[in-house]
Design a protein around this motif. Structure first.
Motif, PDB file in Angstrom:
ATOM      1  N   VAL A  81     -14.693  11.021 -31.518  1.00 20.17           N
ATOM      2  CA  VAL A  81     -15.121  10.135 -30.433  1.00 20.17           C
ATOM      3  C   VAL A  81     -16.241  10.808 -29.656  1.00 20.17           C
ATOM      4  N   GLN A  82     -16.903  10.025 -28.816  1.00 17.25           N
ATOM      5  CA  GLN A  82     -17.947  10.612 -27.973  1.00 17.25           C
ATOM      6  C   GLN A  82     -17.351  11.701 -27.098  1.00 17.25           C
ATOM      7  N   GLN A  83     -18.137  12.710 -26.798  1.00 18.31           N
ATOM      8  CA  GLN A  83     -17.654  13.862 -26.038  1.00 18.31           C
ATOM      9  C   GLN A  83     -17.582  13.599 -24.540  1.00 18.31           C
ATOM     10  N   SER A  84     -18.332  12.632 -24.034  1.00 17.57           N
ATOM     11  CA  SER A  84     -18.387  12.407 -22.591  1.00 17.57           C
ATOM     12  C   SER A  84     -17.513  11.233 -22.164  1.00 17.57           C
ATOM     13  N   CYS A  85     -16.856  11.406 -21.029  1.00 17.60           N
ATOM     14  CA  CYS A  85     -16.016  10.359 -20.463  1.00 17.60           C
ATOM     15  C   CYS A  85     -16.873   9.148 -20.100  1.00 17.60           C
ATOM     16  N   THR A  86     -16.351   7.966 -20.306  1.00 20.46           N
ATOM     17  CA  THR A  86     -17.099   6.753 -19.982  1.00 20.46           C
ATOM     18  C   THR A  86     -17.128   6.477 -18.478  1.00 20.46           C
ATOM     19  N   HIS A  87     -16.392   7.238 -17.708  1.00 18.01           N
ATOM     20  CA  HIS A  87     -16.397   7.050 -16.255  1.00 18.01           C
ATOM     21  C   HIS A  87     -17.649   7.643 -15.628  1.00 18.01           C
ATOM     22  N   GLN A  88     -17.808   8.965 -15.758  1.00 16.06           N
ATOM     23  CA  GLN A  88     -18.982   9.610 -15.162  1.00 16.06           C
ATOM     24  C   GLN A  88     -19.552  10.717 -16.042  1.00 16.06           C
ATOM     25  N   SER A  89     -19.367  10.599 -17.324  1.00 14.36           N
ATOM     26  CA  SER A  89     -20.013  11.469 -18.310  1.00 14.36           C
ATOM     27  C   SER A  89     -19.566  12.926 -18.291  1.00 14.36           C
ATOM     28  N   TYR A  90     -18.390  13.225 -17.738  1.00 15.25           N
ATOM     29  CA  TYR A  90     -17.874  14.589 -17.811  1.00 15.25           C
ATOM     30  C   TYR A  90     -17.323  14.831 -19.207  1.00 15.25           C
ATOM     31  N   PRO A  91     -17.336  16.072 -19.678  1.00 18.44           N
ATOM     32  CA  PRO A  91     -16.840  16.355 -21.029  1.00 18.44           C
ATOM     33  C   PRO A  91     -15.327  16.157 -21.134  1.00 18.44           C
ATOM     34  N   LEU A  92     -14.913  15.626 -22.255  1.00 14.16           N
ATOM     35  CA  LEU A  92     -13.501  15.400 -22.544  1.00 14.16           C
ATOM     36  C   LEU A  92     -12.931  16.580 -23.321  1.00 14.16           C
ATOM     37  N   THR A 111      -6.634   7.007 -25.837  1.00  7.40           N
ATOM     38  CA  THR A 111      -5.843   7.193 -27.046  1.00  7.40           C
ATOM     39  C   THR A 111      -6.694   7.854 -28.120  1.00  7.40           C
ATOM     40  N   GLU A 112      -6.058   8.227 -29.202  1.00  4.34           N
ATOM     41  CA  GLU A 112      -6.806   8.798 -30.327  1.00  4.34           C
ATOM     42  C   GLU A 112      -7.746   7.780 -30.949  1.00  4.34           C
ATOM     43  N   ALA A 113      -7.526   6.498 -30.672  1.00  2.03           N
ATOM     44  CA  ALA A 113      -8.423   5.441 -31.137  1.00  2.03           C
ATOM     45  C   ALA A 113      -9.528   5.157 -30.117  1.00  2.03           C
ATOM     46  N   GLY A 114      -9.573   5.955 -29.028  1.00  2.00           N
ATOM     47  CA  GLY A 114     -10.628   5.813 -28.035  1.00  2.00           C
ATOM     48  C   GLY A 114     -10.381   4.770 -26.961  1.00  2.00           C
ATOM     49  N   VAL A 115      -9.190   4.201 -26.909  1.00  2.00           N
ATOM     50  CA  VAL A 115      -8.872   3.147 -25.946  1.00  2.00           C
ATOM     51  C   VAL A 115      -8.424   3.770 -24.618  1.00  2.00           C
ATOM     52  N   VAL A 116      -8.911   3.227 -23.500  1.00  2.00           N
ATOM     53  CA  VAL A 116      -8.561   3.729 -22.169  1.00  2.00           C
ATOM     54  C   VAL A 116      -7.059   3.624 -21.943  1.00  2.00           C
ATOM     55  N   ARG A 123     -13.908   1.756 -19.650  1.00  2.00           N
ATOM     56  CA  ARG A 123     -14.539   1.445 -20.932  1.00  2.00           C
ATOM     57  C   ARG A 123     -14.015   2.387 -21.998  1.00  2.00           C
ATOM     58  N   ASN A 124     -13.784   1.844 -23.177  1.00  2.00           N
ATOM     59  CA  ASN A 124     -13.320   2.645 -24.307  1.00  2.00           C
ATOM     60  C   ASN A 124     -14.412   3.606 -24.777  1.00  2.00           C
ATOM     61  N   LEU A 125     -13.977   4.634 -25.480  1.00  2.00           N
ATOM     62  CA  LEU A 125     -14.913   5.601 -26.053  1.00  2.00           C
ATOM     63  C   LEU A 125     -15.562   5.043 -27.308  1.00  2.00           C
ATOM     64  N   THR A 126     -16.751   5.533 -27.614  1.00  2.00           N
ATOM     65  CA  THR A 126     -17.377   5.237 -28.898  1.00  2.00           C
ATOM     66  C   THR A 126     -16.639   6.063 -29.948  1.00  2.00           C
ATOM     67  N   VAL A 127     -16.213   5.421 -31.011  1.00  2.47           N
ATOM     68  CA  VAL A 127     -15.447   6.080 -32.077  1.00  2.47           C
ATOM     69  C   VAL A 127     -16.338   6.190 -33.311  1.00  2.47           C
ATOM     70  N   TYR A 128     -16.230   7.318 -33.990  1.00  2.00           N
ATOM     71  CA  TYR A 128     -17.022   7.574 -35.186  1.00  2.00           C
ATOM     72  C   TYR A 128     -16.098   7.692 -36.394  1.00  2.00           C
ATOM     73  N   GLN A 129     -16.650   7.449 -37.545  1.00  2.00           N
ATOM     74  CA  GLN A 129     -15.881   7.551 -38.782  1.00  2.00           C
ATOM     75  C   GLN A 129     -15.869   8.991 -39.275  1.00  2.00           C
ATOM     76  N   THR A 130     -14.820   9.340 -40.008  1.00  2.00           N
ATOM     77  CA  THR A 130     -14.730  10.671 -40.614  1.00  2.00           C
ATOM     78  C   THR A 130     -14.324  10.524 -42.073  1.00  2.00           C
ATOM     79  N   THR A 131     -14.858  11.389 -42.893  1.00  2.00           N
ATOM     80  CA  THR A 131     -14.497  11.433 -44.305  1.00  2.00           C
ATOM     81  C   THR A 131     -14.381  12.891 -44.722  1.00  2.00           C
ATOM     82  N   LEU A 132     -13.233  13.246 -45.307  1.00  3.39           N
ATOM     83  CA  LEU A 132     -13.013  14.606 -45.780  1.00  3.39           C
ATOM     84  C   LEU A 132     -13.193  14.638 -47.287  1.00  3.39           C
TER      85      LEU A 132
END
Length: 141
Positions: A81-92, A111-116, A123-132
């Protein structure tokens, strides 16, 4: 100057001072949230064999790279997920034991799915895909 005039003058001065100070701290229409979005066009690969990425070998471990938090959940899957909080951009940070991303500054949780889960973020986090693939973990949008 008599007592009444003196108190009127002080009252007017105090009111002016308060008005000037409050003008600089007025709330914006978004109640102070900046609506921070995560970076776009994410596409990078982490080599899990190098020591800099060793945190991702342990369930509950995480690291930050390229504006993204990559975590290995307690179930052993990878999330990003994005590293910055959607509230005021502090690092998560990632709290594996609570299965959430957390902002230490104002207490927002996701949540682990980026939901508040907890405000003040709304606002929810931007979520990215991962492939191992083998020992290479690709993170992409």
């Amino acid at each position: 100057m008599d007592r009444k005039e003196f108190l009127s003058a002080i009252g007017l001065t105090a009111a002016s001072f308060a008005l000037i100070n409050c003008a600089g701290c007025s709330k914006k229409s978004d109640n102070g949230t900046s609506g921070v979005n995560g970076p776009s066009d994410i596409n990078f690969t982490l080599d899990l064999t190098i020591s800099a990425n060793a945190a991702l070998l342990t369930n509950g471990g995480y690291l930050a790279s390229n504006g993204v938090i990559v975590a290995k959940t307690t179930a052993g899957t990878y999330v990003a997920v994005q590293q910055s909080c959607t509230h005021q951009s502090y690092p998560l940070i990632y709290q594996g034991s609570n299965q959430q991303f957390y902002c230490n500054n104002h207490g927002s949780a996701f949540t682990e799915a980026g939901v508040v889960k907890n405000s003040p973020a709304n606002r929810n986090l931007t979520v990215y895909q991962t492939t191992l693939t083998g020992s290479s973990l690709r993170v992409f949008s």
